[in-house]
Design a protein around this motif. Sequence first.
Motif: not given
Length: 707
Positions: A430-434, A446-450, A475-479, A492-498
Amino acid sequence: MNSLEGTVRRSVVRICAPGGGKEPIGDRFWGSGFFIAPGLVLTCAHVVGVGGGDVLDGGTAIDITDWRERTTEGRVVLAMPRPQDPQRPPSPWPLPDLALVEVAGAEDAECLWLSDRSAVVPAPISLHGWSRELGELTLRFGTGIAAGGDGGSAMLLRGEIPVEGCSGGPVLDTGRGAVIGVSKGRGRDTAGLAVPITALRRLANDLPGRARLHALVRAHDRHHLLRYRAFGTTATWTGLQRGLRPQGRGLTPVLRTQLFAQLAELPPPETPGEVMALVDEVKSRVIQDPYQPGVEHDPRSWREGVGLLYDLRDGAGGKEDGGTARDLEVEAVLLYAAHVAAAVSALGRAEDERALRDLGGWLTLNAEALELPDVIRHDIRRILYGGSAGFPQVPETAPVRDGAVVLTPRKTPPLKPEQRPVRARADVIVEIDQLLYGDRYPWRVKLLREDDLVTPLCEDELGAQRQELAQVLREPIADALRKGDVGEHLAALQLIVPRELFDEPLDDWRLAPPGAGAGSIDPRSLPLGRRRVVYLRDRRRRDEPAIPEWISRWKGAERGGLTAVPLRREVPVQGHGRGRRESPDAAYARLSEVPDTAVPVYCGPVASGEGAQAMEAALAAGHAVVIWRRCASEHSDCADFHQRVGELLHSVGRAGELHRTIRSLRRRCADPEADQEVLWARSIAVLFDSPERPPLPDVLRAPGGSR
């Protein structure tokens, strides 16, 4: 009337208010529907919603009239979505606008064939439904094309779109002989709107719905196998589809009918990720070239995995190559079915043993009869029986009819599939921008495959306000997580945030709306950080190549021997509010000199004030792991927090083991009567920021320049 139209006609029904089914010119006609399984009609929710809450709740029966003018009683068992006030139906009815109706005494009804894949547009279509435009109710049909869609919720139609009354009727792909949608309404001129049949997948978003969808698919596929066994390729969907496709190689309708009925006897997949993991593996095995999927699919049944294995390499499987062409479609599908059998066998359920024996025998016999390459036949046997003393014996000549083996009763060994490593199919990013547009944060999931392949799923470049992020992203995260989970292996959930969001309680976000699961412990409604690995990462770092310090410190954290170092020099020595403050430059100098295995620790928030300045210094010095707590700075237990984190780091040793311990602490802290040994960890937060996954951009260099 051609055979296609006649076959469809026998499955389409008209839906009327109670007592209105026998009035061909009455005002109690509501719309159309069609049988998708014995005794089960699919229609639009807005069609049955005319009857209000009593009809939607199944309390009041409605009239279902078939092509023979036989009227029977039907009751709504599901409407998606159900309106908040059924007595005041919404207009237009929100998508997916689907309803299921159980019809008493209609177990002998003929059912349409449901597509096993998402609509491939553009596609030639026909639409069917009842209309009273000419005064008397008659069955109408029109032709056109499925021109496009919006990614799964709606299908756009063009052509001779039927008039009012056809809502709830089927949209048929006339090239493949399968229902791909449900008519929703007519737009201007020749435009129309339909709901893709794949919208039924939403049933499986919860446990009761998954069981209902599985029962529907099982009844549907059993029905079509029984009809094929009774009538062969005459007056059946199997025969109709056989006539639509060129004769030759590939997955024939007979093979598909038999296989789907076999798969329907198995328990359904828990998540789309289970299906896609097997599809990915098979495509990589059969195609061999690096497999690059263009779209991320959302299958909810094993049969949909088969639908994703058609037309490999744009039909290359059917092309001749010096007389030795390989039938890639059949190879892929049979390999996939073997993997499905192995995955179900691994569950160890006694009630699945008979279905697995039947499927294993069917696959083994067909692999021989269809003369698949030796390597594929060996793969299928190894997948199915890799752990047994020997493979099942196959006769030299197996009986074949209409391109598929007729499985005769025989003694076959139980499946003992090979043991293979299973893991989550992908992480979720999950990318959250400034902030870009006032107070709104753009976001992407997004999905990040191995293999570090990143697949975008959804985004909103206009973004959401800070207080809306948890609700908007639920819902987008659940999906996305459903597409990454494989069995008990959770994505795993990767939260890329400001950095200004570092103190948000992101690990407390839930996949269920507030109040869901109240009073019970439901894994699906637990805060994410208590059930999954949740990585917090720095958004600012992602757009530039990784600095050497960051790479070095990440390798040190992975190597092990972690130790704690204060993020700010005066804490915890003197505590907050005392002593001389460490300047940002001094913090950067100090944090640059500590070993690569050192983890900065802070007992307060880091998104603003002095904590933010120190965090900026730590990130500039390359630190990939930082631990803090989000609570306000007015407390007196700084030294205890630092000591406890130091002990934690020493016990876990290396970064890869850190999140398991943090997750355990969060679970224990959630207890209102948690013991004093864990209270220090309440509101604990961890930055865990790898420069390797996904890879950062490379440095652009001039042509011919040295590296």
